[in-house]
Write a protein that holds these residues in place. Structure first.
Motif, short mmCIF file in Angstrom:
data_model
loop_
_atom_site.label_atom_id
_atom_site.label_comp_id
_atom_site.label_asym_id
_atom_site.label_seq_id
_atom_site.Cartn_x
_atom_site.Cartn_y
_atom_site.Cartn_z
N THR A 1 2.32 -1.86 6.01
CA THR A 1 1.79 -0.51 5.73
C THR A 1 0.82 -0.08 6.83
O THR A 1 0.78 1.09 7.20
CB THR A 1 1.11 -0.47 4.36
OG1 THR A 1 0.08 -1.46 4.31
CG2 THR A 1 2.12 -0.71 3.25
N TYR B 1 8.69 -2.19 -4.10
CA TYR B 1 9.30 -2.97 -3.02
C TYR B 1 9.01 -2.31 -1.68
O TYR B 1 8.84 -1.09 -1.58
CB TYR B 1 10.81 -3.08 -3.24
CG TYR B 1 11.18 -3.76 -4.53
CD1 TYR B 1 11.47 -5.12 -4.56
CD2 TYR B 1 11.22 -3.06 -5.73
CE1 TYR B 1 11.79 -5.77 -5.74
CE2 TYR B 1 11.53 -3.69 -6.93
CZ TYR B 1 11.81 -5.04 -6.93
OH TYR B 1 12.12 -5.67 -8.10
N TYR B 2 8.97 -3.16 -0.63
CA TYR B 2 8.71 -2.65 0.71
C TYR B 2 9.86 -1.77 1.20
O TYR B 2 11.03 -2.04 0.91
CB TYR B 2 8.51 -3.80 1.71
CG TYR B 2 7.17 -4.45 1.57
CD1 TYR B 2 6.03 -3.88 2.13
CD2 TYR B 2 7.03 -5.66 0.89
CE1 TYR B 2 4.79 -4.47 2.01
CE2 TYR B 2 5.78 -6.27 0.76
CZ TYR B 2 4.68 -5.66 1.31
OH TYR B 2 3.44 -6.25 1.19
N LYS C 1 10.47 2.02 -5.81
CA LYS C 1 10.27 1.39 -7.12
C LYS C 1 11.56 1.41 -7.92
O LYS C 1 12.43 2.25 -7.72
CB LYS C 1 9.16 2.08 -7.89
CG LYS C 1 9.50 3.47 -8.42
CD LYS C 1 8.36 4.05 -9.24
CE LYS C 1 8.72 5.46 -9.74
NZ LYS C 1 7.62 6.07 -10.51
N THR D 1 6.67 -6.31 -3.37
CA THR D 1 5.28 -6.22 -2.91
C THR D 1 4.32 -7.03 -3.76
O THR D 1 3.17 -7.26 -3.36
CB THR D 1 4.79 -4.76 -2.94
OG1 THR D 1 4.81 -4.30 -4.31
CG2 THR D 1 5.66 -3.87 -2.08
N PHE E 1 6.29 2.57 -0.57
CA PHE E 1 7.11 1.62 -1.31
C PHE E 1 8.18 2.35 -2.13
O PHE E 1 8.01 3.51 -2.50
CB PHE E 1 6.25 0.78 -2.27
CG PHE E 1 5.13 0.03 -1.62
CD1 PHE E 1 5.26 -0.47 -0.33
CD2 PHE E 1 3.94 -0.20 -2.29
CE1 PHE E 1 4.24 -1.18 0.28
CE2 PHE E 1 2.90 -0.90 -1.70
CZ PHE E 1 3.04 -1.39 -0.41
#
Length: 381
Positions: free
Chosen positions: A257, A338-339, A327, A310, A325
């Motif tokens: 990030t 999640y990334y 989801k 994550t 992210f």
């Protein structure tokens, strides 16, 4: 006697009727079976076409690509750009550690940063190459750190020369960096000069330019614009004069990030700068995460595989979103986050924000069609 004869005739007649009935049944079965076969073949063909179409769409829409070839033709996209455009005004897709694409490299998932060949990269629209020169007395090998990538500088120049011969409207920006070598600056220059003499017509030189620090596309078409990180190779542009974002050493996966924040900030700086500054923005990074994870957000490198979790789970009723992210439902009433890879985040940003000026040179690991196309199209927005 007559009765026996009549019996034989009736028996023969019945046999014929049965035979005809069997023939009719058999023929009908063949027709039904044939129809079923035809229907099955048609269904299989439909499924093949649907799967092929889905694969084509996935390839077209992917910001990240991890396959041995990319079916994308942008071989002459610069032909649509006017001659008077300066290099500082262009949006150019590029690759980090361009030649690190062989599938049998040592420490593969760390060393490998590309999967498609140099020729495929050029045809797909890549116009910035990151070339790392390792001095070997009579030649430059191409390395990624200590790992020899299986190619030398002649391989690179011959491929680029062939491409530019077929596409004279294009130019190639080529970063040259000394890699895994303790040779002196004089040794680097003397060896490079041998290549320069052989490929003299392929290189743009600042001595022959009206704009030596920021040439126009008219001067550059059909040539290589070297951006040199080797001080003794100084006939072209210098890497240290570039406005650079290259935050590459991530401490942990959580720093993805932070990497995106730096990439986004550099896009905005480039877009707001109408001076002669040339910008380079690296999407690539490693360290606390594999290069493919940074690029894709994925656990393993293959296309369209599971994203890395994550560690965040929130109740669905909270309706929480994290901008970097993705989801999805983890359990009833719970969302997991999640990334998303830097390549995907970049494409989303370009598509959802008006870039009226330029992105500069954008350098990626495993760029997909959507990433390459989004950068190219900024030149025509």
């Amino acid at each position: 006697m007559m009765i026996e004869k009549k019996y034989i005739i009736n028996r023969n007649f019945k046999v014929k009727k049965i035979a005809l009935l069997l023939v009719a049944i058999f023929t009908g079965s063949l027709l039904i079976f044939g129809t079923s076969i035809a229907a099955m073949e048609s269904s299989v063909q439909d499924n093949v076409e649907q799967e092929s179409s889905a694969l084509e769409n996935a390839e077209k829409n992917s910001a990240y690509w991890h396959d041995s070839s990319l079916n994308l033709d942008n071989s002459d996209w610069m032909s649509r750009v006017s001659d008077d455009k300066l290099i500082s005004e262009l949006s150019i897709p590029g690759t980090h550690d361009t030649m690190a694409y062989n599938p049998d490299l040592k420490f593969l998932n760390i060393t490998r940063t590309q999967t498609i060949s140099l020729e495929n990269q050029l045809n797909s629209g890549i116009r910035y190459l990151d070339i790392r020169l390792t001095y070997q007395n009579d030649r430059f090998d191409i390395n990624h750190g200590a790992i020899y990538l299986g190619y030398n500088f002649t391989d690179v120049l011959e491929t680029v020369e062939e491409f530019l011969s077929a596409n004279p409207s294009e130019t190639i920006v080529m970063r040259l960096k000394q890699e895994h070598s303790k040779s002196s600056l004089a040794e680097m220059k003397n060896l490079f000069d041998k290549y320069f003499e052989e490929y003299r017509d392929l290189f743009w030189t600042k001595d022959s330019s009206n704009s030596p620090s920021n040439p126009s596309l008219a001067e550059l078409r059909g040539k290589i614009l070297v951006v040199s990180e080797v001080d003794s190779i100084d006939f072209s542009l210098r890497f240290k004069d570039i406005i650079l974002q290259d935050y590459f050493a991530l401490g942990t996966v959580y720093n993805i990030t932070d990497k995106w924040d730096k990439v986004r900030n550099h896009i905005e700086l480039s877009n707001q700068d109408y001076s002669n500054n040339i910008y380079m923005n690296h999407l690539s990074a490693t360290g606390g995460a594999m290069p493919y994870t940074v690029a894709s957000g994925q656990i393993i490198p293959d296309n369209n595989t599971e994203k890395l979790w994550t560690g965040i789970i929130r109740p669905t009723k909270e309706n929480v979103d994290y901008p970097y992210f993705s989801k999805r439902e983890f359990l009833p009433g719970l969302n997991a986050f999640y990334y998303r890879g830097i390549n995907e985040l970049f494409v989303d940003y370009i598509q959802n924000n008006y870039i009226e000026n330029k992105t500069g040179i954008v350098i990626a690991d495993f760029p997909g069609a959507a990433l390459i196309n989004s950068i190219i199209e900024v030149n025509f927005s």
